[in-house]
Design a protein around this motif. Structure first.
Motif, PDB file in Angstrom:
ATOM      1  N   THR A   1       0.850  -1.197   0.000  1.00 33.27           N
ATOM      2  CA  THR A   1       0.000   0.000   0.000  1.00 33.27           C
ATOM      3  C   THR A   1       0.882   1.241   0.000  1.00 33.27           C
ATOM      4  OG1 THR A   1      -1.799  -1.093   1.197  1.00 33.27           O
ATOM      5  CG2 THR A   1      -1.738   1.319   1.284  1.00 33.27           C
ATOM      6  N   LYS A   2       0.466   2.222  -0.794  1.00 34.30           N
ATOM      7  CA  LYS A   2       1.180   3.499  -0.801  1.00 34.30           C
ATOM      8  C   LYS A   2       0.166   4.632  -0.847  1.00 34.30           C
ATOM      9  CE  LYS A   2       4.148   6.761  -1.010  1.00 34.30           C
ATOM     10  NZ  LYS A   2       4.846   7.178   0.226  1.00 34.30           N
ATOM     11  N   ALA A   3       0.327   5.577   0.097  1.00 36.97           N
ATOM     12  CA  ALA A   3      -0.550   6.751   0.143  1.00 36.97           C
ATOM     13  C   ALA A   3       0.301   7.996   0.296  1.00 36.97           C
ATOM     14  CB  ALA A   3      -1.526   6.638   1.309  1.00 36.97           C
TER      15      ALA A   3
ATOM     16  N   LYS B   1       8.733   3.393  -8.302  1.00 31.33           N
ATOM     17  CA  LYS B   1       9.548   4.079  -7.282  1.00 31.33           C
ATOM     18  C   LYS B   1       9.668   3.241  -6.009  1.00 31.33           C
ATOM     19  CE  LYS B   1       8.791   8.824  -8.840  1.00 31.33           C
ATOM     20  NZ  LYS B   1       8.206  10.154  -8.518  1.00 31.33           N
ATOM     21  N   CYS B   2       8.619   2.469  -5.705  1.00 30.40           N
ATOM     22  CA  CYS B   2       8.702   1.558  -4.556  1.00 30.40           C
ATOM     23  C   CYS B   2       9.756   0.475  -4.826  1.00 30.40           C
ATOM     24  CB  CYS B   2       7.347   0.907  -4.285  1.00 30.40           C
ATOM     25  SG  CYS B   2       6.081   2.030  -3.655  1.00 30.40           S
ATOM     26  N   ILE B   3       9.745  -0.076  -6.023  1.00 30.54           N
ATOM     27  CA  ILE B   3      10.725  -1.105  -6.383  1.00 30.54           C
ATOM     28  C   ILE B   3      12.143  -0.545  -6.298  1.00 30.54           C
ATOM     29  CG2 ILE B   3      11.559  -2.588  -8.260  1.00 30.54           C
ATOM     30  CD1 ILE B   3       8.638  -2.760  -9.248  1.00 30.54           C
TER      31      ILE B   3
ATOM     32  N   PRO C   1       8.905   5.475   0.624  1.00 35.37           N
ATOM     33  CA  PRO C   1       8.474   4.468   1.602  1.00 35.37           C
ATOM     34  C   PRO C   1       7.103   3.898   1.242  1.00 35.37           C
ATOM     35  CG  PRO C   1       8.128   6.665   2.486  1.00 35.37           C
ATOM     36  CD  PRO C   1       8.827   6.855   1.165  1.00 35.37           C
ATOM     37  N   TYR C   2       6.796   2.735   1.781  1.00 35.21           N
ATOM     38  CA  TYR C   2       5.511   2.071   1.528  1.00 35.21           C
ATOM     39  C   TYR C   2       5.264   1.084   2.656  1.00 35.21           C
ATOM     40  CZ  TYR C   2       8.729  -1.538  -0.096  1.00 35.21           C
ATOM     41  OH  TYR C   2       9.747  -2.450  -0.169  1.00 35.21           O
ATOM     42  N   SER C   3       4.058   0.542   2.708  1.00 35.83           N
ATOM     43  CA  SER C   3       3.761  -0.524   3.672  1.00 35.83           C
ATOM     44  C   SER C   3       3.456  -1.802   2.899  1.00 35.83           C
ATOM     45  CB  SER C   3       2.561  -0.136   4.545  1.00 35.83           C
ATOM     46  OG  SER C   3       1.402   0.044   3.754  1.00 35.83           O
ATOM     47  N   GLY C   4       3.715  -2.940   3.499  1.00 35.84           N
ATOM     48  CA  GLY C   4       3.529  -4.207   2.809  1.00 35.84           C
ATOM     49  C   GLY C   4       4.862  -4.862   2.496  1.00 35.84           C
ATOM     50  N   VAL C   5       4.811  -5.882   1.639  1.00 39.65           N
ATOM     51  CA  VAL C   5       5.999  -6.685   1.323  1.00 39.65           C
ATOM     52  C   VAL C   5       6.390  -6.496  -0.136  1.00 39.65           C
ATOM     53  CG1 VAL C   5       6.961  -9.017   1.225  1.00 39.65           C
ATOM     54  CG2 VAL C   5       5.383  -8.399   3.062  1.00 39.65           C
ATOM     55  N   LEU C   6       7.672  -6.192  -0.353  1.00 38.16           N
ATOM     56  CA  LEU C   6       8.225  -6.110  -1.706  1.00 38.16           C
ATOM     57  C   LEU C   6       9.608  -6.750  -1.672  1.00 38.16           C
ATOM     58  CD1 LEU C   6       8.189  -2.994  -4.078  1.00 38.16           C
ATOM     59  CD2 LEU C   6      10.036  -4.657  -4.074  1.00 38.16           C
ATOM     60  N   LYS C   7       9.739  -7.940  -2.264  1.00 36.67           N
ATOM     61  CA  LYS C   7      10.991  -8.692  -2.233  1.00 36.67           C
ATOM     62  C   LYS C   7      11.633  -8.706  -3.622  1.00 36.67           C
ATOM     63  CE  LYS C   7       9.578 -11.966   1.391  1.00 36.67           C
ATOM     64  NZ  LYS C   7       9.356 -13.405   1.682  1.00 36.67           N
TER      65      LYS C   7
END
Length: 645
Positions: free
Chosen positions: A334-336, A371-373, A378-384
């Motif tokens: 999630t990104k806000a 941009k999250c990758i 910043p963001y919440s959640g899982v990104l591997k």
């Protein structure tokens, strides 16, 4: 309306335009085409008054109003959407200041009977009438109507322009130009950073606009829909075709072939004549014929074949290092931004070797996910990220981040390391920066040249995950095709953010659709995705939500139109006019065919086998016939369309 006569431009001894001449008419819709660096943007700057020619003349009547949209815009970030859009009326504001100053002057004076006082009253009356003609107090209503028409909502009006993406800021600029009601639109890459819905709106607006349009774009579908005239810029010269882009491509090929045939035929005639002269030069019995042939050669108007720019981008990505089976795994991400949620609880898995497209409207989260990758936000959640992932990233604004005061060579030399530094010149040459071009300052490069330079960074070290955010912006059509083939040949994983359907076709095997804070996965290519969605184009995808909301009012409007006698009467009038235009065109075609037949009979006569004037006339009539048949096809389509409405 705008006249260009024998105009030339030189930069540091290099000729960009050489003695070019053409005319822009009041309702022309012109596409300027050519390779990156050919001078398309410079041509627009000339018309906008931002560039001066080295020689020749550019004539623009004083009463002609120009609306110029450059590739790169500098916004006043302190303003709201409404305030920025109202800047379109700066002339009106200045006029109001003049009126206010006159009113204050009259309020302070007491010489009511003097001639000066009466003259000031007359001037105030005149300036007030002028203000009314300019729109006066109605401008606020016009601004609101225009912004709403472009997709903004009233809640957006008081938001700062900094809160909007590049596509929405482009709409603000378009609104300002529209409100000024220019006689000529000058648009430099207007579809860059626009989502497909925005492109559709712009396409429809420009097609129906009553003034002239001169645009630079590498979006083939867009320029085909908007323009009716194509001006090619190549090696300092221009070639003017009064057709859209697709037909220009055909005519250009035909022109080249005709030139070569005519040149070869003339060269054969010249060789035969010279052989005859040489063979019988010293024979008294042939002296009359020899002299006649010599005079004939002197009178021959030598055919020249147009020079062609055969420079070509040579792009090949280095072999990708071996990576893990799953380069990217995302779960409940999630990104806000403040209270505004962009993407919510999304999940996806990208496998090694996948080539995926991220599609959807601007602001729906495509670039945000990228941009999250890249760990830029910043963001919440899982990104591997998988094992041994090496990312090559091309951002939307990559070209604008280059240091303008450095040379092309210095730009690459600064970031190159190891053995690759010994091959910088070779790499630059492959990207059409060979020879003296490598010593150019970045600030003099065109948008496409900057994009090519930024792309070189991806080649400096091997990567196995390419992330490309709108990589085709500013690239000419040939360079786009070369980039596409290079990506197809790349043996790593690719993520592409793009609104270019032709570029994505045959390139990707998976599509992620962004919308309503979610991401939906579609296996297969871009056309497989469209077929599953039962859509004809990406445009349909992006306006689907609005269509459902507007369906009832649209159906009512259609019903009202069917019941309207005046509407039916007007439609019948249009059909009769179209049928008449088709009939006239068919008569003209018949006349041209008769002339061609007569010339063909004349060419069969032995005395005319070397008649260059007759041959040129024949070729000219064939081209005229081709153009007229093309016009007839358009008229037929228009007439059939009216019958179907």
């Amino acid at each position: 309306m705008i006249s260009v006569e024998q105009l030339s431009i030189e930069f540091s001894g290099n000729t960009l335009f050489d003695d070019i001449t053409f005319l822009i008419n009041p309702k022309d819709k012109i596409a300027l085409v050519g390779k990156n660096g050919a001078g398309k943007s410079t041509m627009l700057k000339l018309f906008a008054g931002l560039q001066n020619p080295s020689s020749g003349r550019l004539t623009i009547p004083k009463d002609i109003k120009i609306g110029y949209l450059p590739q790169h815009m500098i916004h006043n970030d302190s303003r709201t959407v409404l305030d920025e859009t109202e800047m379109a009326f700066f002339e009106l504001f200045n006029q109001q200041k003049t009126i206010d100053a006159l009113s204050r002057e009259l309020a302070e004076r007491t010489d009511y009977e003097s001639e000066s006082y009466l003259n000031t009253i007359d001037k105030l009356t005149h300036e007030t009438e002028k203000l009314q003609l300019m729109g006066g107090a109605d401008y606020k209503a016009d601004v609101e109507k225009t912004l709403l028409g472009l997709g903004f909502v009233r809640a957006d009006f008081n938001r700062k322009t900094t809160e909007f993406s590049g596509g929405w800021r482009m709409r603000i600029e378009l609104a300002k130009i529209l409100l000024r009601k220019p006689d000529v639109f000058l648009l430099d890459e207007p579809t860059n950073h626009l989502d497909i819905e925005s492109i559709q709106w712009l396409e429809q607006f420009l097609s129906n606009y009553n003034g002239a349009v001169v645009l630079v774009s590498h979006d083939r579908a867009f320029i085909n829909a908007v323009t009716n005239r194509t001006i090619e810029i190549s090696l300092g010269s221009i070639y003017d075709y009064r057709v859209n882009y697709d037909h220009y491509v055909e005519l250009r090929k035909e022109r080249r072939e005709q030139q070569l045939r005519a040149y070869e035929n003339q060269q054969k005639m010249i060789a035969d004549t010279e052989n005859f002269i040489e063979k019988f030069r010293y024979k008294a019995t042939k002296s009359v014929q020899v002299q006649s042939r010599i005079k004939q050669l002197d009178k021959v108007d030598r055919i020249e074949v147009d020079a062609e720019d055969n420079s070509r981008l040579n792009l090949k990505f280095p072999p990708a290092p071996r990576s893990g089976t799953i380069p990217i795994e995302i779960d409940k991400l999630t990104k806000a931004y403040g209270d505004k949620v962009i993407i919510e609880n999304i999940g996806l898995i990208i496998n090694r070797g996948d080539k995926v497209a991220l599609v959807g409207k601007n602001g729906e989260g495509k670039t945000t996910l990228v941009k999250c990758i890249m760990e830029q936000i910043p963001y919440s959640g899982v990104l591997k990220l998988g094992h041994n992932i090496k990312i090559g990233y091309f951002a939307q604004n990559q070209a604008s981040l280059l240091d303008e005061n450095k040379t092309v060579f210095e730009t690459i030399d600064d970031v190159a390391v190891g053995d690759i530094r010994t091959r910088i010149r070779d790499i630059l040459g492959a990207f059409m920066f060979g020879g003296e071009s490598s010593d150019k300052k970045v600030k003099v490069l065109s948008g496409g040249e900057r994009s090519r330079l930024a792309m070189i960074r991806l080649l400096l070290e091997p990567v196995n995950l390419l992330i490309l955010d709108e990589p085709t912006n500013h690239l000419d059509m040939q360079s786009k095709e070369v980039l596409k083939e290079a990506i197809k040949a790349f043996d790593g994983t690719v993520i592409v953010v793009s609104h270019d359907r032709e570029f994505l076709s045959g390139l990707v095997n998976k599509v992620y659709e962004f919308g309503n804070k979610k991401v939906r996965e579609h296996l297969g290519g871009i056309y497989d995705f469209l077929k599953k969605k039962q859509l004809d184009s990406l445009k349909e995808l992006e306006i689907n939500l609005r269509r459902s909301n507007d369906k009832l009012s649209e159906n009512k409007e259609k019903s009202d139109n069917k019941l309207s006698y005046e509407a039916r009467k007007e439609q019948a009038k249009k059909i009769r006019k179209a049928e008449k235009e088709v009939q006239v065109c068919e008569q003209e075609i018949s006349g041209i065919e008769t002339e061609i037949s007569a010339i063909e009979l004349a060419l069969q006569q032995p005395d005319n086998t070397s008649n260059s004037e007759l041959f040129k006339s024949y070729e000219s009539k064939k081209r005229e016939l081709k153009q007229k048949v093309y016009e007839w096809e358009i008229l037929i389509e228009t007439m059939e369309g009216l019958h179907e409405e």
